[in-house]
Write a protein that holds these residues in place. Structure first.
Motif, PDB file in Angstrom:
ATOM      1  N   LEU A  48      27.460   0.105  13.631  1.00 39.49           N
ATOM      2  CA  LEU A  48      26.267  -0.583  14.118  1.00 39.49           C
ATOM      3  C   LEU A  48      25.936  -1.815  13.290  1.00 39.49           C
ATOM      4  CD1 LEU A  48      23.881  -0.638  16.082  1.00 39.49           C
ATOM      5  CD2 LEU A  48      22.652   0.889  14.531  1.00 39.49           C
ATOM      6  N   PHE A  49      26.029  -1.699  11.961  1.00 36.31           N
ATOM      7  CA  PHE A  49      25.592  -2.793  11.088  1.00 36.31           C
ATOM      8  C   PHE A  49      26.751  -3.521  10.414  1.00 36.31           C
ATOM      9  CE2 PHE A  49      21.882   0.101  11.054  1.00 36.31           C
ATOM     10  CZ  PHE A  49      20.934  -0.775  11.528  1.00 36.31           C
ATOM     11  N   GLY A  50      27.979  -3.176  10.790  1.00 37.03           N
ATOM     12  CA  GLY A  50      29.113  -3.812  10.130  1.00 37.03           C
ATOM     13  C   GLY A  50      29.334  -5.250  10.534  1.00 37.03           C
ATOM     14  N   ALA A  51      28.740  -5.667  11.665  1.00 38.86           N
ATOM     15  CA  ALA A  51      28.907  -7.046  12.136  1.00 38.86           C
ATOM     16  C   ALA A  51      27.598  -7.809  11.910  1.00 38.86           C
ATOM     17  CB  ALA A  51      29.315  -7.041  13.602  1.00 38.86           C
TER      18      ALA A  51
ATOM     19  N   HIS B  11      19.490   1.754   5.530  1.00 42.44           N
ATOM     20  CA  HIS B  11      20.229   1.810   4.259  1.00 42.44           C
ATOM     21  C   HIS B  11      21.081   3.066   4.112  1.00 42.44           C
ATOM     22  CE1 HIS B  11      17.984  -1.691   2.905  1.00 42.44           C
ATOM     23  NE2 HIS B  11      16.849  -1.068   3.211  1.00 42.44           N
ATOM     24  N   ARG B  12      20.676   4.160   4.720  1.00 40.42           N
ATOM     25  CA  ARG B  12      21.399   5.433   4.651  1.00 40.42           C
ATOM     26  C   ARG B  12      21.693   5.819   3.198  1.00 40.42           C
ATOM     27  NH1 ARG B  12      22.971   5.884  10.115  1.00 40.42           N
ATOM     28  NH2 ARG B  12      23.852   7.964   9.852  1.00 40.42           N
TER      29      ARG B  12
ATOM     30  N   ALA C 204      22.251  -9.080  17.107  1.00 40.56           N
ATOM     31  CA  ALA C 204      23.117 -10.154  17.589  1.00 40.56           C
ATOM     32  C   ALA C 204      24.527  -9.644  17.885  1.00 40.56           C
ATOM     33  CB  ALA C 204      23.167 -11.276  16.551  1.00 40.56           C
ATOM     34  N   SER C 205      25.004  -8.679  17.117  1.00 34.19           N
ATOM     35  CA  SER C 205      26.341  -8.136  17.364  1.00 34.19           C
ATOM     36  C   SER C 205      26.417  -7.458  18.728  1.00 34.19           C
ATOM     37  CB  SER C 205      26.715  -7.139  16.264  1.00 34.19           C
ATOM     38  OG  SER C 205      25.772  -6.081  16.203  1.00 34.19           O
ATOM     39  N   ILE C 206      25.346  -6.780  19.127  1.00 38.89           N
ATOM     40  CA  ILE C 206      25.307  -6.149  20.448  1.00 38.89           C
ATOM     41  C   ILE C 206      25.198  -7.218  21.534  1.00 38.89           C
ATOM     42  CG2 ILE C 206      24.017  -4.570  21.936  1.00 38.89           C
ATOM     43  CD1 ILE C 206      23.220  -3.013  19.462  1.00 38.89           C
ATOM     44  N   ALA C 207      24.423  -8.281  21.269  1.00 42.39           N
ATOM     45  CA  ALA C 207      24.325  -9.386  22.231  1.00 42.39           C
ATOM     46  C   ALA C 207      25.685 -10.042  22.436  1.00 42.39           C
ATOM     47  CB  ALA C 207      23.303 -10.410  21.739  1.00 42.39           C
ATOM     48  N   LEU C 208      26.453 -10.195  21.360  1.00 43.66           N
ATOM     49  CA  LEU C 208      27.807 -10.748  21.472  1.00 43.66           C
ATOM     50  C   LEU C 208      28.668  -9.866  22.365  1.00 43.66           C
ATOM     51  CD1 LEU C 208      30.048 -12.737  20.497  1.00 43.66           C
ATOM     52  CD2 LEU C 208      30.451 -11.128  18.619  1.00 43.66           C
ATOM     53  N   ARG C 209      28.551  -8.583  22.169  1.00 37.49           N
ATOM     54  CA  ARG C 209      29.326  -7.628  22.968  1.00 37.49           C
ATOM     55  C   ARG C 209      28.960  -7.729  24.451  1.00 37.49           C
ATOM     56  NH1 ARG C 209      28.438  -1.907  23.759  1.00 37.49           N
ATOM     57  NH2 ARG C 209      30.404  -0.815  24.138  1.00 37.49           N
TER      58      ARG C 209
ATOM     59  N   LYS D  68      28.741   4.951   3.242  1.00 34.73           N
ATOM     60  CA  LYS D  68      27.894   4.968   4.436  1.00 34.73           C
ATOM     61  C   LYS D  68      28.614   5.705   5.560  1.00 34.73           C
ATOM     62  CE  LYS D  68      25.006   2.126   2.360  1.00 34.73           C
ATOM     63  NZ  LYS D  68      23.689   2.575   1.857  1.00 34.73           N
ATOM     64  N   PRO D  69      27.859   6.380   6.440  1.00 32.45           N
ATOM     65  CA  PRO D  69      28.480   7.062   7.586  1.00 32.45           C
ATOM     66  C   PRO D  69      29.153   6.067   8.522  1.00 32.45           C
ATOM     67  CG  PRO D  69      26.228   7.840   7.226  1.00 32.45           C
ATOM     68  CD  PRO D  69      26.422   6.635   6.351  1.00 32.45           C
TER      69      PRO D  69
END
Length: 780
Positions: free
Chosen positions: A425-428, A684-685, A355-360, A418-419
């Motif tokens: 990528l997963f922060g949003a 999860h890294r 969804a974060s990429i869709a928002l972008r 986390k890297p």
């Protein structure tokens, strides 16, 4: 026309069980046999002349086109449609008789081709009933279109081609419309030979050209060679107002040479309407937003251009029908100049993983839409709440917000273990189940539109597959809005491959099927190749990702059958061995496999017979087994259970409590083996402690994961890593080492390769690895 496509379902539907044999979607690429077919599919094609009552009846009732069948089937439940079918038959016979006398019965429309549905302001009201005839719908929409045109400026009514001029000073109506890639692509008539070749997937990559700004990459393609600069006009193949707005946006962002920019060059590839496979894109979460944004801008502008040209064509034809109702009636029934519709309205489908990429993407879509077409953006607040942070329309405020978000993410990344790419990528919003329709009118962008009245659909694979599953279970539901997709974009395919790529395969197979219901479509104006079941041969598919996998390659080879051809980017990879910071003894063991189908069984057999006995006899613990797929994970787990091995599990579906317990057991030595999957690492890294010996059962798809996993050996006493591979691991071995394997050697010559990497000699060793692991190229 607007009301027809604003409705969800037609009053009188065409149910799939009662459809004639020609509507069998499994046979949509096949033609009828000569014994049953009397003439060519299009009624405007004269074919061979015939005489007599018997031949006339044969022409009328044994026409191979699905158009007549559709009219006849729908006519059984509608008197007006039945009369239209009879009129079409009578007019067709008259035309054939005139052909025999040497007189022409049709006039070519100079505007040509493309497709879709009316985009008038009448759609905003969405009133009226589906039982109205096509003529009543057309009259209503045109009257309202003309009334709006009197009060709005020229751009609002949107025949902006009138303001364009070609190089000779002629009116741009002819130059822009008749010669645009849009018109040429959708106006092409496929021959039987072309259909047969496409059905059998007979094509060959017979040309290549260097890729701009990518020295180690080249484009390979089928069909005609792609010219270095396909768009030489001032508008680059775009509608004038779209081009003007894009140029202004580019200059505002600090650009100075739009002609040579990455976004303009990639748009020229998209505007060729070929299928495109670009799997060397630098994603925003790894390399920053610059290149990723350039490619995103290009496919967004291509989608907008396709939608706007579709609207203009249908609106223009609607105006002709309203102005000359009686004179054009015969041309609609017999000619092709007014065939500008598909089965349903949506023409563009963009598949995104999160969804974060869709928002972008949607935010950028709104920014790149000309101001006159986005006077109002409906439901933007709801979209911002559901997909992420609020959307700021002002560019200056947008830049300030982006900088604040970047600073926050940087500070968060420093505090987190986390890297940074994981944080980006997963922060949003990482929701992977969404689907939203977007509708464009002359002055409004409508988010959350009904799918049947939308022009564009943005969705995740899981969101689409859920709708498809519901339609299979509940008869009153359907996914016919996927029947007329003409531009398909799959962005961030590498991230989607970490979700479930089989969902993408299922969605693509569902596209461009004959719909089960009418959905208020004006059947008199449906394009011939839709009715013939050839829509998939006109669909353009654009696949974008940061690396190539066999699954992505297979989709591109087997499900992308665009008649215009296809082109893909082939690259030599830098490799990832240079990022291994430890002095690790890396052993690459090759196993033999006769074919890619047998490779999984051959890998498992090699592991159980050659590798596991050493593990079983060893008293040392701290052994990590790394697998790249869930199927391998299940297979190895069951095998370890059968051997009563001491092991713990860390997979993508493992509960958090079990993960914590397993990590503690492994670190303390209470469990000898840990089974770890690539997808679990992706989401999860984790940094696993206590690893003494690393066994990579299958190389990771994401090359950056290889050094991350190997560097987990820090603190190990043995510092040993063993990786299994075959000649069919070309994509993965090439990315992890140096570059794709060569075609020169018939296969990999060595059985085992052992590297003891000094930090100062890592790059030289990576180069040597490529030379000794040459293999045949993989063709899935």
């Amino acid at each position: 026309m607007g009301k027809q496509f604003g409705r969800k379902r037609g009053a009188g539907g065409l149910n799939r069980p009662n459809a004639p044999a020609k509507y069998d979607t499994s046979k949509r690429g096949k033609r009828q046999t000569p014994e049953k077919v009397a003439s060519s599919p299009a009624p405007s094609s004269s074919g061979e002349s015939s005489s007599g009552v018997a031949s006339e009846e044969e022409v009328v009732f044994k026409e191979p086109s699905m158009y007549n069948t559709l009219l006849y089937t729908l006519g059984t439940g509608s008197e007006s449609l039945a009369n239209a079918y009879k009129r079409r038959g009578r007019v067709y016979v008259m035309c054939r008789q005139r052909d025999e006398e040497g007189r022409s019965d049709t006039e070519e429309d100079t505007d040509g081709g493309p497709e879709s549905l009316t985009m008038s302001e009448e759609e905003d009201n969405e009133e009226g009933t589906d039982n109205e005839s096509a003529r009543v719908h057309t009259n209503g929409s045109i009257m309202e279109w003309e009334e709006d045109a009197e009060t709005e400026d020229d751009e609002a009514s949107d025949p902006d081609e009138m303001h364009e001029q070609d190089v000779d000073g002629q009116s741009a109506v002819g130059a822009s419309e008749s010669m645009s890639s849009f018109t040429i692509h959708l106006g092409h008539k496929l021959s039987k030979e072309e259909v047969d070749n496409l059905t059998r997937r007979k094509w060959k990559y017979d040309w290549e050209t260097p890729a701009f700004d990518m020295p180690s990459c080249r484009w390979m393609g089928t069909g005609e060679s792609f010219p270095k600069d396909a768009n030489t006009s001032s508008s680059y193949g775009l509608k004038q107002k779209l081009c003007k707005h894009w140029l202004e946006s580019y200059k505002t962002s600090g650009g100075d040479d739009f002609h040579s920019s990455k976004q303009r060059l990639f748009f020229s590839l998209c505007n060729s309407y070929r299928d495109i496979l670009h799997c060397n894109k630098k994603p925003f979460y790894l390399k920053g937003p610059e290149e990723d944004s350039c490619i995103m801008d290009a496919y967004i502008m291509h989608a907008l251009n396709h939608i706007f040209r579709t609207r203009d064509l249908v609106t223009k034809n609607d105006a002709k029908v309203a102005k000359h109702q009686e004179t054009v009636k015969e041309e609609i029934l017999t000619g092709e100049s007014f065939l500008d519709h598909g089965f349903t309205r949506p023409k563009v489908l963009i598949i995104l993983p999160l969804a974060s990429i869709a928002l972008r993407v949607v935010k950028r879509l709104i920014q790149l839409t000309p101001s006159s077409s986005k006077v109002n953006v409906e439901h933007i607040d709801r979209f911002s709440d559901e997909f992420g942070a609020g959307v700021v329309e002002d560019d200056k405020e947008q830049n300030e917000l982006s900088q604040k978000v970047q600073d926050y993410e940087n500070s968060k990344a420093q505090k987190s273990s986390k890297p940074s790419d994981f944080q980006a990528l997963f922060g949003a919003n990482n929701n992977d189940h969404f689907m939203v329709g977007i509708k464009f009118t002359r002055r409004t962008i409508k988010l959350y539109g009904d799918f049947y009245s939308s022009d564009m659909i943005i969705a995740s694979p899981l969101g689409l597959i859920t709708k498809i599953g519901e339609a299979e279970v509940e008869k009153e539901k359907d996914v016919d809005y996927l029947s007329s997709i003409e531009v398909l974009v799959i962005d961030h395919a590498d991230v989607i491959s970490m979700q479930n790529w089989s969902h993408v395969n299922s969605v693509v197979e569902q596209l461009n099927r004959i719909p089960s219901k009418q959905h208020g479509t004006d059947i008199m104006r449906i394009r011939q190749w839709y009715l013939d079941g050839h829509a998939r041969f006109y669909r353009q598919t654009i696949i974008l990702g940061s690396y190539l996998t066999p699954d992505i390659n297979a989709l591109f080879n087997h499900h992308c059958v665009n008649y215009k051809g296809k082109m893909k980017l082939v690259c030599e990879y830098k490799g990832a061995l240079a990022k291994v910071l430890l002095q690790v003894r890396q052993i690459y063991e090759r196993f033999d496999a006769d074919s890619i189908v047998d490779s999984d069984d051959a890998r498992f057999e090699y592991f159980t017979e050659k590798v596991f006995p050493k593990i079983k006899d060893s008293i040392q613990g701290g052994i990590m087994l790394f697998v790249s797929s869930y199927f391998e994970y299940v297979r190895i787990r069951n095998f370890l259970k059968s051997q009563n091995a001491s092991f713990c599990l860390l997979g993508e579906y493992t509960k958090q409590s079990d993960i914590s317990r397993a990590r503690v057991w492994f670190f303390e030595g209470k469990r000898k083996i840990m089974l770890y999957t690539e997808r679990a690492h992706f989401y999860h890294r984790y940094k696993i402690r206590g690893i003494q010996n690393l066994i990579i059962y299958s190389l990771p798809e994401r090359k950056e994961f290889y050094p991350e996993i190997v560097n987990m050996l820090e603190g190990s006493q043995t510092m040993t890593c063993t990786a299994l591979f075959s000649r069919f691991d070309q994509f993965r071995a090439g990315e992890d080492s140096r570059k794709p394997a060569s075609k020169k050697d018939g296969g990999i010559r060595e059985e085992c390769f052992c590297f003891l990497l000094e930090v100062s000699s890592i790059l030289d060793t990576a180069l040597q690895f490529h030379e000794i692991t040459a293999s045949k190229s993989l063709s899935v």
